[in-house]
Scaffold this motif. Structure first.
Motif, mmCIF file in Angstrom:
data_model
loop_
_atom_site.group_PDB
_atom_site.id
_atom_site.type_symbol
_atom_site.label_atom_id
_atom_site.label_comp_id
_atom_site.label_asym_id
_atom_site.label_seq_id
_atom_site.Cartn_x
_atom_site.Cartn_y
_atom_site.Cartn_z
ATOM 1 N N GLY A 163 9.955 -6.881 -7.401
ATOM 2 C CA GLY A 163 8.297 -6.503 -7.589
ATOM 3 C C GLY A 163 8.340 -5.120 -8.301
ATOM 4 N N VAL A 164 9.133 -4.420 -8.213
ATOM 5 C CA VAL A 164 9.063 -3.259 -9.026
ATOM 6 C C VAL A 164 9.024 -3.526 -10.766
ATOM 7 C CG1 VAL A 164 10.271 -1.093 -9.839
ATOM 8 C CG2 VAL A 164 10.242 -1.849 -7.366
ATOM 9 N N TYR A 165 9.869 -4.676 -10.760
ATOM 10 C CA TYR A 165 10.191 -4.944 -12.463
ATOM 11 C C TYR A 165 8.814 -5.590 -12.925
ATOM 12 C CZ TYR A 165 13.114 -7.029 -16.173
ATOM 13 O OH TYR A 165 13.633 -7.473 -17.275
ATOM 14 N N LEU A 166 8.202 -6.558 -11.821
ATOM 15 C CA LEU A 166 6.913 -6.982 -12.416
ATOM 16 C C LEU A 166 5.940 -6.123 -12.511
ATOM 17 C CD1 LEU A 166 6.544 -10.223 -12.908
ATOM 18 C CD2 LEU A 166 5.615 -10.152 -10.619
ATOM 19 N N ALA B 126 12.511 2.143 -17.188
ATOM 20 C CA ALA B 126 13.520 0.911 -17.123
ATOM 21 C C ALA B 126 14.903 1.663 -17.195
ATOM 22 C CB ALA B 126 13.336 0.270 -18.567
ATOM 23 N N GLY B 127 15.067 2.675 -17.658
ATOM 24 C CA GLY B 127 16.421 3.254 -17.544
ATOM 25 C C GLY B 127 16.760 4.160 -16.298
ATOM 26 N N SER B 128 15.621 3.982 -15.271
ATOM 27 C CA SER B 128 15.963 4.570 -13.809
ATOM 28 C C SER B 128 16.534 3.721 -12.971
ATOM 29 C CB SER B 128 14.754 5.141 -13.652
ATOM 30 O OG SER B 128 14.088 6.074 -14.533
ATOM 31 N N ASN B 129 16.946 4.293 -11.858
ATOM 32 C CA ASN B 129 17.549 3.356 -10.793
ATOM 33 C C ASN B 129 16.310 2.640 -10.257
ATOM 34 O OD1 ASN B 129 18.108 2.740 -8.165
ATOM 35 N ND2 ASN B 129 19.925 4.153 -8.124
ATOM 36 N N PHE B 130 16.241 1.343 -10.075
ATOM 37 C CA PHE B 130 15.158 0.353 -9.602
ATOM 38 C C PHE B 130 14.875 0.711 -8.145
ATOM 39 C CE2 PHE B 130 12.947 -2.315 -12.720
ATOM 40 C CZ PHE B 130 13.522 -1.592 -13.846
ATOM 41 N N ALA B 131 15.839 0.887 -7.354
ATOM 42 C CA ALA B 131 15.803 1.077 -5.918
ATOM 43 C C ALA B 131 14.987 2.398 -5.581
ATOM 44 C CB ALA B 131 17.241 1.234 -5.273
ATOM 45 N N LEU B 132 15.320 3.446 -6.490
ATOM 46 C CA LEU B 132 14.450 4.705 -6.463
ATOM 47 C C LEU B 132 12.986 4.277 -6.810
ATOM 48 C CD1 LEU B 132 17.451 7.223 -7.483
ATOM 49 C CD2 LEU B 132 16.566 6.467 -5.146
ATOM 50 N N LEU B 133 12.837 3.698 -8.074
ATOM 51 C CA LEU B 133 11.659 3.480 -8.358
ATOM 52 C C LEU B 133 10.711 2.847 -7.271
ATOM 53 C CD1 LEU B 133 12.250 2.166 -12.139
ATOM 54 C CD2 LEU B 133 11.415 4.359 -11.331
ATOM 55 N N PHE B 134 11.383 1.971 -6.417
ATOM 56 C CA PHE B 134 10.548 1.205 -5.409
ATOM 57 C C PHE B 134 10.074 2.317 -4.431
ATOM 58 C CE2 PHE B 134 10.887 -0.410 -1.090
ATOM 59 C CZ PHE B 134 10.036 -1.192 -1.210
ATOM 60 N N PHE B 135 11.058 3.528 -4.022
ATOM 61 C CA PHE B 135 10.379 4.239 -3.162
ATOM 62 C C PHE B 135 9.241 5.162 -3.931
ATOM 63 C CE2 PHE B 135 14.650 3.101 -1.529
ATOM 64 C CZ PHE B 135 14.004 2.936 0.059
ATOM 65 N N THR B 136 9.516 5.511 -5.147
ATOM 66 C CA THR B 136 8.261 6.072 -5.762
ATOM 67 C C THR B 136 6.928 5.124 -5.642
ATOM 68 O OG1 THR B 136 10.168 6.865 -7.418
ATOM 69 C CG2 THR B 136 7.632 7.245 -8.001
ATOM 70 N N ILE B 137 7.048 4.132 -6.010
ATOM 71 C CA ILE B 137 5.840 3.470 -6.106
ATOM 72 C C ILE B 137 5.249 3.421 -4.576
ATOM 73 C CG2 ILE B 137 4.840 0.829 -6.163
ATOM 74 C CD1 ILE B 137 6.969 0.213 -8.436
ATOM 75 N N ILE B 138 6.151 3.292 -3.299
ATOM 76 C CA ILE B 138 5.453 3.054 -2.169
ATOM 77 C C ILE B 138 5.501 4.485 -1.501
ATOM 78 C CG2 ILE B 138 6.429 0.797 -1.371
ATOM 79 C CD1 ILE B 138 8.600 2.480 0.265
ATOM 80 N N GLY B 139 5.256 5.505 -2.445
ATOM 81 C CA GLY B 139 4.883 6.850 -2.001
ATOM 82 C C GLY B 139 5.732 7.852 -1.631
ATOM 83 N N LYS B 140 7.041 7.765 -2.056
ATOM 84 C CA LYS B 140 8.137 8.702 -1.717
ATOM 85 C C LYS B 140 8.765 9.109 -2.973
ATOM 86 C CE LYS B 140 9.518 6.344 2.667
ATOM 87 N NZ LYS B 140 10.472 5.620 3.065
ATOM 88 N N PRO B 141 8.094 9.639 -4.081
ATOM 89 C CA PRO B 141 8.898 9.994 -5.261
ATOM 90 C C PRO B 141 9.922 11.084 -5.082
ATOM 91 C CG PRO B 141 6.621 10.822 -5.076
ATOM 92 C CD PRO B 141 6.827 10.146 -3.761
#
Lengths: 476, 476
Positions: free
Chosen positions: B180-183, B242-257
């Motif tokens: 989902g993050v990738y898309l 794109a060069g960041s950890n995608f798991a952490l990006l997920f948390f950023t998207i759901i509001g936990k940057p």
């Protein structure tokens, strides 16, 4: 510490006194400069040494690190005085570079007319190699063992299982033996070089340079000047000896050569020399019309000269096929055996790291098995692996960062990388405009000071110097 | 294993089907080649997948390593078919190089006239990036975690302390989220590029390339072709993402940057980008008349493009001052964050090794103290340090040996070292004659196959591939 510095200055002063003698015998114009330098070393050295008589000679750990670095700088400064005073290397930057290059057994030179130097200075120049080469072994024995694996291994060869910290008296005995080995091979080489028609003076100087894995020659053309296959083979042989573990050489002399030939590091060392020589000789034979013997001789000499970090030259590897030059450059990162006078990363470290990496693949296949690294049939403690890892990481990082810094002053990638790799590894010749047939004279002053620092860094195996830059070192 | 290969071919076939659609819409002469290739993937893929229904989907450890490597080769061979069939890249060597470069998100190209390629092929070319980029993350999650620290860390971010082996169901959930993050970011970048005046087609292709840290462009000049600071900044931003950890990006998207910004690796990553950008921008500003903004923009874009291993080009760093080029080359050995689509050694590994080396100095000062390496406030197990050490040693050794091998075919040190470092790190542009404004077309065939192998080696983090070459792997 004052006592240690005093002792260092005394030894240096005696070396300068000998050089003065040579200068007087050959009626050179350098006698005055050398004698003044000698007095400048002997007088304060004697005072410092004698006034501190009775002081405890054992240095605490931290003071030890500090003393080694400062001591090295002091002798390099003092050793450059005769070059400046005599006017042959008038600038302090150049003289300091040349002397540091001598004591660290690097052999990188800024002199473009070495053939016109008087004998006293030439003798002193080779003497810096010889003192530095011996010095580093004594240092490894008496102090550095606590740091890494160098001296430890050297000592373990004789009495495995006994920690070096507990056997102070034995250190002196071992040091004497090592001294004997060093002197023995130096004299042997001298005789064998003279038998090949080299003058007694050149023979002494080149024997000093060889056994210290230094590289200073009395000829601008280095060993190529003699056009003698015999001399080249003899020097190759003694370079190989100088790059071996001196403790194992001792046992070879007293009639137990099996210890040397059973040693894993020594066998790897010979295998690497053989492998690279065959590869390069084949390449040279195919790509040039040198013929088989000359291709083999040039390859062997150059491979040995670089891997032992000596730096003598009989052929300009920059004129070879690029892939052969690259093979030589790869050797810049190998170095000689531990417990030898050579510099660089050292065979044992490289082999241990590669073995450990290979074993990691086995650990991945059998994740539950405990698979330690083995060297000389003993399993190696993870602490030792970790220390070597730290050393290697620092080596690679410092190489990269220093190359970048050098490029600010010398805007050529090959020259910068070659000079840095060569000075850190205490080799001598580099790539580009500091190749085997060139000297370092054209490097800007900052670059010369920087490279001098790198020589010391490499000679003292990085960590000893780097430790002074950590905050914890200076904490109470 | 057959089931896995079937699934891979099915996914690839669907990608080719989409490309066929694009080709049909734009009435290109590549529609036939793409549709045939699509069928060649979908039919055997469907058969393999459906006939093995009900088979256990869990692969044993060794078969897993084997399957990943063979699977990667299969999709690269199949993916090169449309290039050959359409006649746009008639030679298999070239087409395989291009496709491997795509799936490994390297972005090194042999095409000299990409502007004249039909849309279907261009789309497929960027699609290989996008599939490969996602593929490596799924791989890291579902399989590689047992190997190194990549996926482990990715997962640990969400549920520290739970071993990934025991939580199979959760892997799928995490994989879905990462997808989902990738898309999400791919679509977001597409919209923002279109807002900057880029065509919808170019926007899709470049978004695919960016989020996969690939580097293929629809223009021969790469991003420089647009002459648009806006587009350059947008692509820079998404390369950083794109060069960041995608798991952490997920948390950023759901509001936990905060999880992202508290992460040690992410902060080091930003600091390294900042540091290098400032250094290089200063150098560019002083040495050229580009002006402040352009100096900064070119530096930032190039630094980010290289460290994330994307390889887009807006400026030719080979025309910069040598020291600036050298700084960029140093970045070739950094790589992006773990758990990102980027390749290379990766920030966490570099930082851990450097930290460990620095701590070793403290251990020397306090030899009796136990001083573990800490990362993200947790102490790191020596096993992990050892695995990273093995990875690093292999990386350095393979880089050196491969550079030497390449020099047999390309007798230029800069080109060989640049091509090897670039392909191993999945970057794209290199040095010398494979610099940012050149392509790999002139490399001899053997060199292309060899570099293709290095791309795969780098993409699969070395050990996965190397393990197949150990005798123990093939023992019963």
């Amino acid at each position: 510490m004052t006592r240690l510095f005093g002792l260092l200055l005394l030894v240096e002063g005696i070396g300068l006194l000998l050089s003065t003698l040579i200068a007087l015998i050959s009626r050179g114009d350098d006698a005055m400069a050398l004698s003044v330098s000698s007095i400048l070393c002997i007088v304060p050295g004697f005072l410092a040494f004698s006034l501190t008589a009775g002081y405890k000679s054992h240095l605490p750990r931290r003071e030890g690190f500090f003393a080694v670095v400062v001591g090295w700088i002091i002798i390099s400064v003092m050793g450059s005085i005769p070059f400046v005073l005599s006017g042959y290397i008038p600038r302090l930057t150049d003289a300091f570079f040349e002397t540091m290059s001598g004591f660290t057994t690097t052999g990188a030179s800024i002199v473009e007319n070495i053939d016109s130097f008087p004998r006293g200075l030439l003798f002193w120049r080779s003497m810096t190699h010889w003192l530095g080469g011996m010095g580093i072994i004594v240092l490894a024995l008496s102090f550095l063992p606590g740091v890494g694996i160098g001296g430890m291994h050297l000592f373990d060869a004789e009495s495995p299982g006994i920690s070096i910290d507990k056997v102070s008296p034995r250190i002196y005995q071992t040091a004497r033996r090592i001294w004997g080995v060093y002197l023995f091979f130096t004299l042997l080489e001298m005789v064998m070089l003279m038998a090949g028609g080299m003058s007694w003076f050149d023979s002494i100087c080149h024997s000093f340079s060889t056994m210290a894995t230094g590289g200073f020659s009395t000829k601008q053309e280095s060993i190529a000047a003699y056009h003698s296959p015999y001399i080249e083979y003899i020097i190759t042989l003694f370079m190989i000896i100088a790059g071996s573990n001196f403790a194992l050489l001792f046992f070879t002399i007293i009639g137990k050569p099996s210890m040397l030939f059973k040693d894993e590091e020594f066998r790897d060392y010979l295998l690497i020399i053989l492998g690279f020589t065959v590869l390069i000789a084949t390449g040279l034979y195919i790509s040039t019309d040198l013929g088989l013997e000359k291709s083999f001789r040039d390859s062997l000499f150059t491979v040995v000269s670089v891997i032992t970090t000596t730096g003598f030259v009989t052929a300009d590897y920059l004129t070879w096929l690029p892939v052969l030059t690259m093979l030589i450059f790869a050797l810049f990162f190998f170095g000689a055996s531990t417990g030898s006078t050579g510099g660089g990363i050292k065979i044992m470290r490289i082999v241990l790291l590669l073995k450990n990496s290979y074993y990691e693949l086995r650990r991945m296949i059998h994740p539950k098995a405990v698979i330690p690294v083995r060297f000389n049939k003993h399993s190696v403690d993870t602490k030792v692996v970790n220390n070597i890892l730290a050393f290697f990481m620092f080596y690679v990082s410092i190489f990269f960062i220093s190359s970048i810094i050098m490029m600010i002053f010398v805007p050529d990638m090959a020259t910068s990388m070659g000079a840095v790799a060569s000075c850190m590894g205490n080799i001598g010749p580099g790539l580009g405009s500091v190749g085997p047939v060139f000297v370092y004279a054209h490097i800007p002053d900052f670059g010369k000071w920087f490279l001098s620092f790198l020589m010391m860094l490499g000679r003292l195996e990085l960590l000893t110097v780097l430790i002074l830059f950590t905050p914890s070192f200076w904490e109470k």
